[in-house]
Design a protein around this motif. Structure first.
Motif, PDB file in Angstrom:
ATOM      1  N   SER A  91      -1.100   8.602   5.848  1.00  0.00           N
ATOM      2  CA  SER A  91       0.341   8.755   5.624  1.00  0.00           C
ATOM      3  C   SER A  91       0.715   8.596   4.155  1.00  0.00           C
ATOM      4  CB  SER A  91       1.114   7.730   6.463  1.00  0.00           C
ATOM      5  OG  SER A  91       2.485   7.733   6.142  1.00  0.00           O
ATOM      6  N   VAL A  92       0.197   7.567   3.512  1.00  0.00           N
ATOM      7  CA  VAL A  92       0.542   7.322   2.106  1.00  0.00           C
ATOM      8  C   VAL A  92       0.085   8.487   1.238  1.00  0.00           C
ATOM      9  CG1 VAL A  92       0.144   5.822   0.112  1.00  0.00           C
ATOM     10  CG2 VAL A  92       0.480   4.814   2.380  1.00  0.00           C
ATOM     11  N   LEU A  93      -1.170   8.882   1.399  1.00  0.00           N
ATOM     12  CA  LEU A  93      -1.740   9.954   0.584  1.00  0.00           C
ATOM     13  C   LEU A  93      -1.035  11.284   0.824  1.00  0.00           C
ATOM     14  CD1 LEU A  93      -4.051  10.947  -1.309  1.00  0.00           C
ATOM     15  CD2 LEU A  93      -5.329  11.477   0.776  1.00  0.00           C
ATOM     16  N   LEU A  94      -0.846  11.656   2.085  1.00  0.00           N
ATOM     17  CA  LEU A  94      -0.276  12.964   2.397  1.00  0.00           C
ATOM     18  C   LEU A  94       1.156  13.089   1.889  1.00  0.00           C
ATOM     19  CD1 LEU A  94      -1.660  13.524   6.013  1.00  0.00           C
ATOM     20  CD2 LEU A  94      -2.529  14.435   3.858  1.00  0.00           C
ATOM     21  N   ASN A  95       1.910  12.009   1.981  1.00  0.00           N
ATOM     22  CA  ASN A  95       3.282  12.065   1.476  1.00  0.00           C
ATOM     23  C   ASN A  95       3.324  12.098  -0.045  1.00  0.00           C
ATOM     24  OD1 ASN A  95       5.234  12.025   3.800  1.00  0.00           O
ATOM     25  ND2 ASN A  95       3.991  10.262   4.364  1.00  0.00           N
ATOM     26  N   GLU A  96       2.360  11.445  -0.695  1.00  0.00           N
ATOM     27  CA  GLU A  96       2.268  11.547  -2.158  1.00  0.00           C
ATOM     28  C   GLU A  96       1.980  12.984  -2.571  1.00  0.00           C
ATOM     29  OE1 GLU A  96       0.509   7.118  -3.392  1.00  0.00           O
ATOM     30  OE2 GLU A  96      -0.844   8.828  -3.135  1.00  0.00           O
ATOM     31  N   VAL A  97       0.995  13.582  -1.930  1.00  0.00           N
ATOM     32  CA  VAL A  97       0.631  14.960  -2.269  1.00  0.00           C
ATOM     33  C   VAL A  97       1.804  15.896  -2.002  1.00  0.00           C
ATOM     34  CG1 VAL A  97      -0.899  16.883  -1.678  1.00  0.00           C
ATOM     35  CG2 VAL A  97      -1.831  14.571  -1.902  1.00  0.00           C
ATOM     36  N   GLY A  98       2.550  15.602  -0.928  1.00  0.00           N
ATOM     37  CA  GLY A  98       3.731  16.408  -0.630  1.00  0.00           C
ATOM     38  C   GLY A  98       4.768  16.349  -1.735  1.00  0.00           C
ATOM     39  N   ARG A  99       4.762  15.247  -2.497  1.00  0.00           N
ATOM     40  CA  ARG A  99       5.679  15.113  -3.644  1.00  0.00           C
ATOM     41  C   ARG A  99       4.993  15.523  -4.943  1.00  0.00           C
ATOM     42  NH1 ARG A  99       6.122  10.094  -1.284  1.00  0.00           N
ATOM     43  NH2 ARG A  99       5.202   9.067  -3.099  1.00  0.00           N
ATOM     44  N   ASN A 100       3.806  16.110  -4.817  1.00  0.00           N
ATOM     45  CA  ASN A 100       3.015  16.551  -5.969  1.00  0.00           C
ATOM     46  C   ASN A 100       2.566  15.383  -6.839  1.00  0.00           C
ATOM     47  OD1 ASN A 100       1.736  18.732  -7.253  1.00  0.00           O
ATOM     48  ND2 ASN A 100       3.314  18.804  -8.841  1.00  0.00           N
ATOM     49  N   TYR A 200       4.355   1.669  14.596  1.00  0.00           N
ATOM     50  CA  TYR A 200       4.913   2.006  13.284  1.00  0.00           C
ATOM     51  C   TYR A 200       4.087   3.095  12.604  1.00  0.00           C
ATOM     52  CZ  TYR A 200       7.364   1.299   8.860  1.00  0.00           C
ATOM     53  OH  TYR A 200       8.127   1.486   7.728  1.00  0.00           O
ATOM     54  N   THR A 201       2.767   2.991  12.710  1.00  0.00           N
ATOM     55  CA  THR A 201       1.897   4.016  12.135  1.00  0.00           C
ATOM     56  C   THR A 201       2.141   5.357  12.797  1.00  0.00           C
ATOM     57  OG1 THR A 201       0.171   2.456  11.474  1.00  0.00           O
ATOM     58  CG2 THR A 201      -0.506   4.727  11.844  1.00  0.00           C
ATOM     59  N   ARG A 202       2.290   5.356  14.119  1.00  0.00           N
ATOM     60  CA  ARG A 202       2.508   6.618  14.831  1.00  0.00           C
ATOM     61  C   ARG A 202       3.866   7.237  14.508  1.00  0.00           C
ATOM     62  NH1 ARG A 202       2.224   5.200  20.517  1.00  0.00           N
ATOM     63  NH2 ARG A 202       1.893   3.033  19.940  1.00  0.00           N
ATOM     64  N   LEU A 203       4.818   6.420  14.086  1.00  0.00           N
ATOM     65  CA  LEU A 203       6.128   6.955  13.702  1.00  0.00           C
ATOM     66  C   LEU A 203       6.125   7.522  12.284  1.00  0.00           C
ATOM     67  CD1 LEU A 203       8.551   4.264  15.173  1.00  0.00           C
ATOM     68  CD2 LEU A 203       8.193   6.591  16.001  1.00  0.00           C
ATOM     69  N   GLY A 204       5.042   7.294  11.549  1.00  0.00           N
ATOM     70  CA  GLY A 204       4.965   7.821  10.185  1.00  0.00           C
ATOM     71  C   GLY A 204       4.344   6.868   9.197  1.00  0.00           C
ATOM     72  N   GLY A 205       4.328   5.568   9.529  1.00  0.00           N
ATOM     73  CA  GLY A 205       3.657   4.599   8.682  1.00  0.00           C
ATOM     74  C   GLY A 205       4.346   4.346   7.357  1.00  0.00           C
ATOM     75  N   SER A 206       3.552   3.877   6.394  1.00  0.00           N
ATOM     76  CA  SER A 206       4.109   3.409   5.123  1.00  0.00           C
ATOM     77  C   SER A 206       4.156   4.471   4.032  1.00  0.00           C
ATOM     78  CB  SER A 206       3.306   2.205   4.615  1.00  0.00           C
ATOM     79  OG  SER A 206       1.955   2.570   4.385  1.00  0.00           O
ATOM     80  N   GLY A 207       3.777   5.696   4.359  1.00  0.00           N
ATOM     81  CA  GLY A 207       3.913   6.767   3.377  1.00  0.00           C
ATOM     82  C   GLY A 207       5.372   6.971   3.009  1.00  0.00           C
ATOM     83  N   LEU A 208       5.644   7.209   1.738  1.00  0.00           N
ATOM     84  CA  LEU A 208       7.020   7.314   1.262  1.00  0.00           C
ATOM     85  C   LEU A 208       7.517   8.755   1.306  1.00  0.00           C
ATOM     86  CD1 LEU A 208       6.851   4.894  -1.805  1.00  0.00           C
ATOM     87  CD2 LEU A 208       7.758   4.423   0.482  1.00  0.00           C
ATOM     88  N   VAL A 209       8.752   8.914   1.804  1.00  0.00           N
ATOM     89  CA  VAL A 209       9.399  10.227   1.882  1.00  0.00           C
ATOM     90  C   VAL A 209      10.800  10.117   1.290  1.00  0.00           C
ATOM     91  CG1 VAL A 209       8.080  10.933   3.915  1.00  0.00           C
ATOM     92  CG2 VAL A 209      10.271   9.755   4.212  1.00  0.00           C
ATOM     93  N   GLU A 210      11.401  11.258   1.011  1.00  0.00           N
ATOM     94  CA  GLU A 210      12.763  11.267   0.493  1.00  0.00           C
ATOM     95  C   GLU A 210      13.719  10.690   1.540  1.00  0.00           C
ATOM     96  OE1 GLU A 210      13.919  12.103  -2.449  1.00  0.00           O
ATOM     97  OE2 GLU A 210      12.007  12.769  -3.308  1.00  0.00           O
ATOM     98  N   ASP A 211      14.632   9.846   1.090  1.00  0.00           N
ATOM     99  CA  ASP A 211      15.612   9.238   1.987  1.00  0.00           C
ATOM    100  C   ASP A 211      16.829  10.159   2.083  1.00  0.00           C
ATOM    101  OD1 ASP A 211      17.489   7.744   3.336  1.00  0.00           O
ATOM    102  OD2 ASP A 211      17.100   5.893   2.226  1.00  0.00           O
TER     103      ASP A 211
END
Length: 355
Positions: A91-100, A200-211
């Motif tokens: 989750s953390v990595l994929l959301n980071e990559v999604g933000r480039n 919590y992990t299944r809901l998306g975990g600790s990866g950061l996304v735009e609020d």
């Protein structure tokens, strides 16, 4: 007598000279590097680094790095949903990559490559990261959830696919790499088969996304659906369509009067506090609940925002409102069931129901 001694001395000096001369002409052959890194991966032969123009890299390291990069991309792209079960861990990595943001990706590839290089016999690389147990549990803030055997098997499948994409399909190479990955299965696999990932992990975990509610800020992916459900729950009670939640209105007198007067600070605090409580109780490692304990929070003599003691019937009605709020946000029924189990747990019900 002197001549004899002199002759012996000359012979001794000559012998020493010949010995060292032979040593220079016939040096001891260097030890052959018979490691897997040297014999199968290319070893220390220096070649141009395609990812860093103008730099050189060991052929063995380059081959391993290519496989690792392909593996991570294989999981991230997840074509056909093959690696759905691995997505939560990243989750953390994929959301980071999604933000480039690629620093985490680069670090992961480098660390895993160094680990493999050292393990296969490289002499010029030393892995200094977390041990395998710590790297794959909650002590690592970049890790979400605990891995089980089935998901580790799926990860090995991704490594094989990454190797094939790099043109490495020989059993002589894949076999030992598979053996290496199997050798670290025990510290990596920390969740028994049949036990779910934490909610919590299944809901998306600790990866950061735009609020979406606060442009320009980031929020944990797992927290976002919790806050949405809590917000919807409070709103369905407040709007009270058809009088469905008439019996809950008195408990929210302070809040409803504030909102009616245009003051939403109490609403924001309630949503944040309840969301934090849920997050902390379903597996979040970064979010803590710092509010009143559940008994004090629902005791009017302690909490001035609370009016009246809750009955069992009214608490059941509140749980019904949570379910409605979850359905509004398209939460799967299986997840709703887990929320229900938490809200109806004996300890929580006993603390909240005081009438």
């Amino acid at each position: 007598m002197k001549l004899k001694n002199l002759s012996f001395s000359k012979l001794w000096v000559l012998g020493v000279f010949v010995f060292f001369a032979c040593g220079e002409d016939d040096p001891t052959p260097p030890m052959m590097d018979t490691s897997f890194y040297a014999t199968q991966l290319g070893g220390e032969t220096m070649v141009p680094d395609p990812d860093n123009p103008g730099q050189m890299v060991e052929q063995g390291f380059l081959n391993l790095r290519t496989v690792v990069t392909n593996t991570v991309l294989e999981i991230a792209s997840n074509e056909g949903g093959t690696y759905n079960d691995l997505q939560p861990y990243f989750s953390v990595l994929l959301n980071e990559v999604g933000r480039n943001e690629l620093s985490g990706f680069t670090t992961l590839v480098q660390d895993f490559t160094i680990f493999l290089a050292e393990a296969t016999g490289a002499q010029n690389f030393q892995y200094t990261g977390l041990n395998m147990a710590e790297a794959h549990n909650s002590t690592n803030p970049r890790m979400n959830g605990l891995i089980n055997d089935a998901d580790y098997d799926l990860f090995i499948q991704a490594v094989v696919a990454g190797a094939a994409e790099a043109g490495i399909t020989s059993p002589e190479v894949l076999g030992p790499v598979g053996d290496l990955l199997e050798s670290v299965r025990e510290p990596i696999v920390q969740r028994p088969d049949g036990e779910n990932l934490d909610l919590y992990t299944r809901l998306g975990g600790s990866g950061l996304v735009e609020d979406p509610d606060n442009p320009g800020t980031l929020i944990e992916a797992g927290y976002l659906p919790l806050r949405a459900v809590v917000t919807s729950t409070v709103l369905v009670i407040a709007t009270n369509e058809g009088g469905k939640y008439d019996n809950l209105q008195p408990y929210f007198t302070v809040l409803l009067n504030e909102v009616g007067a245009g003051d939403t600070s109490g609403f924001t605090t309630l949503v944040g506090g309840f969301s934090d409580f849920l997050a902390a109780n379903i597996g979040s490692t970064n979010i803590e609940y710092n509010g009143l304990n559940m008994r004090d929070a629902h005791d009017p003599t302690v909490n001035s925002r609370m009016t009246g003691l809750i009955t069992a019937e009214d608490y059941d009605l509140f749980v019904q409102a949570v379910v409605e709020g979850a359905l509004e946000n398209n939460v799967p029924e299986s997840i709703i069931g887990e929320f229900g189990a938490l809200l109806n747990s004996e300890g929580l019900r006993d603390a909240i129901i005081q009438a």
